[in-house]
Design an enzyme around this catalytic site. Structure first.
Site, short mmCIF file in Angstrom:
data_model
loop_
_atom_site.label_atom_id
_atom_site.label_comp_id
_atom_site.label_asym_id
_atom_site.label_seq_id
_atom_site.Cartn_x
_atom_site.Cartn_y
_atom_site.Cartn_z
N LYS A 136 117.09 -11.65 74.75
CA LYS A 136 116.57 -10.45 75.07
C LYS A 136 117.10 -9.12 74.54
O LYS A 136 118.32 -9.33 73.95
CB LYS A 136 116.87 -10.18 76.79
CG LYS A 136 116.40 -8.77 77.39
CD LYS A 136 116.73 -8.58 78.81
CE LYS A 136 116.18 -7.28 79.37
NZ LYS A 136 116.61 -7.15 80.78
N SER A 189 112.77 -6.42 84.08
CA SER A 189 112.47 -6.09 82.37
C SER A 189 112.59 -7.03 81.70
O SER A 189 112.28 -7.07 80.46
CB SER A 189 113.68 -5.21 82.33
OG SER A 189 115.17 -5.71 82.67
N SER A 203 115.79 -8.25 87.39
CA SER A 203 115.11 -8.38 86.07
C SER A 203 114.92 -9.77 85.17
O SER A 203 114.31 -9.84 84.21
CB SER A 203 115.59 -7.38 85.03
OG SER A 203 115.04 -6.20 85.17
N1 GLN Z 1 112.98 -3.42 88.37
C1 GLN Z 1 114.34 -2.80 88.66
C2 GLN Z 1 114.89 -1.61 87.72
O1 GLN Z 1 113.80 -1.01 87.41
C3 GLN Z 1 115.52 -3.73 88.18
C4 GLN Z 1 115.47 -3.77 86.71
C5 GLN Z 1 116.69 -4.78 86.35
O2 GLN Z 1 117.05 -5.61 86.84
N2 GLN Z 1 116.91 -4.46 85.02
O3 GLN Z 1 115.76 -1.14 88.01
#
Ligand code: GLN
Length: 493
Positions: A77, A152, A176
């Site tokens: 990532k 994400s 994410s």
């Molecule tokens: N969707 C969540 C956010 O926008 C989690 C994102 C994540 O786990 N990095 O914060």
């Protein structure tokens, strides 16, 4: 070679010399070059460096010095610093940033002999649930390109689903890894907070961020985690906990065997109350019968503070983000505006131009909740509620070994469907956020399909019980074939 092969199968091919790491690397790079124009999983490809690493891996294997992961391609990532390769965090702010050193995770996987093909797409600074917040454009879900891959770590999940690479790293702050794994029909694990080093992992919300893996199976995840995890003196919140349980899974075929002890899985009633999706409920019943057939027992449990987890998370994560992202000031590194008039102008324009809309929204709300007049009402209050949520879990883990829930309330939504409504987007994380707030290890594995799109099953374990999660996940994968179903695109390459 089947691009969907397990890491163990790839290992056998490499060790028997049926295939070299150079050939394997070329095979996946060819798939990326042919298919990724459609999916947009990768932000940066590192072809030259990958070929160099593959040659080195082949030499190591030839000398009989290879390990379990030597010569196997992977991708990071784009939040993990990779020396000499651009690390953008999917932000214009870091579009030209070449990492000067490796994150601990990158260093460990290099050391294990893995070949890094490149950096995967994500929501900017890991803020989002759909990959629509990337400066480099959305990633598409390989099962249906009109749908999001989740986020994400959407690029990492979609790349595994389309077999552009056998395994990827991801990070999970509030879901994410698990949510994109569920949306793309792959397996994903978020280890216990502190299990995988955060050193060189670009910070979003430091008290929640945790690195992990996206792969085709629990067996592949165990192999990766055994190489990625462990104490790191360079991360002040790294846990000094034995990795023995996880290493034991990878040693022999008996590694995944469950001891004679009866396993009880808790079904949190608050999660099911939220479920309006009848088909998902049926899938969930099916999962229970698979486990019951293996002698696992179920018990209804209650996590009474579940309904306040999403607002608590968005206060805390945004507060931490506003602090962490203050380092991008146009002075030291990252985007700098053209011809600033003075220091104030340099700050304002560099940050206004460098950050996308969602990142700005988090910085604004985070700064607000940390400001003098509101700190007690929001930030301190949210910290107290976080404790209550964590206590709920401690209590139920005195009665059950694991918890089971759907990973998401529905399968992957359409690109553009929720992007106009940030609050509805935030609610996508309703099932994944509580475990994040409590720092617990949690995993999503494929467990069914709805209208041609995959569904995920979430399992949550007590702190540092990743091995138990992986064993139970493996048991499920031995009695079902959801994890070996693949999207049609690119199968015949
Ligand atoms: N969707 C969540 C956010 O926008 C989690 C994102 C994540 O786990 N990095 O914060």
């Amino acid at each position: 070679m089947n691009p969907y092969a397990s890491l163990q199968m790839l290992r056998n091919e490499l060790d028997s010399r049926a295939l070299s790491s150079v050939e394997l690397t070329q095979m996946y790079l060819t798939r990326i070059n042919k298919l990724d124009a459609e999916f947009n999983c990768f932000i940066t490809l590192a072809e030259e460096k990958a070929m160099f690493q593959a040659e080195q891996a082949d030499a190591q294997i030839a000398a009989g010095q290879g390990g379990a992961l030597t010569g196997i391609p992977m991708a990071h990532k784009d939040i993990f610093l990779t020396q000499g390769i651009r690390t953008s965090c999917a932000s214009r702010m870091l579009d030209k940033f070449i990492a000067p050193y490796d994150s601990t995770v990158a260093k460990k996987l290099n050391h294990a002999g893995m070949v890094c093909l490149g950096k995967t797409n994500m929501d900017e600074f890991a803020m989002g649930s759909s990959n629509e917040n990337s400066y480099y454009g959305s990633t598409k879900n390989p099962w249906n390109t009109e749908h999001v891959p989740g986020g994400s770590s959407g690029g990492s999940a979609a790349a595994v689903a389309a077999a552009l690479v056998p395994v990827t790293t991801g990070t999970d702050t509030g879901g994410s890894i698990r949510q994109p794994a569920a949306f793309c029909g792959v397996s994903g694990i978020k280890p216990t907070y502190g299990r995988v080093s955060r050193y060189g992992m670009i910070a979003f919300a430091s008290s929640l961020d945790q690195g992990g893996v996206l792969a085709h199976s629990t067996a592949d995840m165990a192999l990766m985690l055994s190489a990625m995890g462990g104490f790191d003196a360079q991360d002040s919140t790294s846990a000094d906990q034995s990795m023995e349980d996880i290493l034991a899974l990878t040693r022999d075929s008996e590694g995944f065997a469950l001891s004679g002890k009866k396993i009880t899985i808790g079904l949190p009633k608050e999660y099911l109350q939220n479920l309006t999706n009848a088909e998902l409920e049926a899938v969930y019943q099916n999962v229970q019968s698979v486990f019951s057939g293996q002698g696992i027992e179920f018990r209804d449990v209650s996590l009474p503070h579940t309904h306040v987890a999403v607002p608590t998370y968005y206060v805390l994560a945004s507060a931490e983000a506003s602090t962490n992202l203050s380092r991008y000031d146009g002075v030291r590194y990252g985007h700098r505006c053209e011809s600033p008039k003075n220091l104030e102008d340099l700050y304002v324009r560099s940050r206004s131009e460098g950050f996308g809309e969602e990142v700005k929204r988090r910085i604004l709300t985070g700064t607000y909740t940390l400001s003098v007049g509101y700190y007690d009402a929001y930030y301190v209050q949210a910290q107290k509620v976080r404790r209550l949520i964590a206590n709920d879990f401690t209590k139920v883990f005195s009665e059950v070994d694991l918890l089971m829930t759907p990973t998401t309330p529905s399968p992957a939504f359409k690109i553009g469907q929720l992007s106009k409504d940030p609050v509805e987007m935030y609610h996508q994380d309703v099932f994944t956020i509580p475990a994040s707030l409590a720092g617990l290890p949690s995993m999503s594995i494929p467990c069914g399909m709805q209208e041609g799109l995959p569904l995920g099953l979430q399992l949550i374990a007590p702190h540092f019980k990743e091995a138990l999660l992986l064993k139970i996940g493996n048991l499920f994968q031995q009695h079902t074939d959801w994890h070996t179903q693949y999207p049609e695109t690119g199968q015949n390459l």
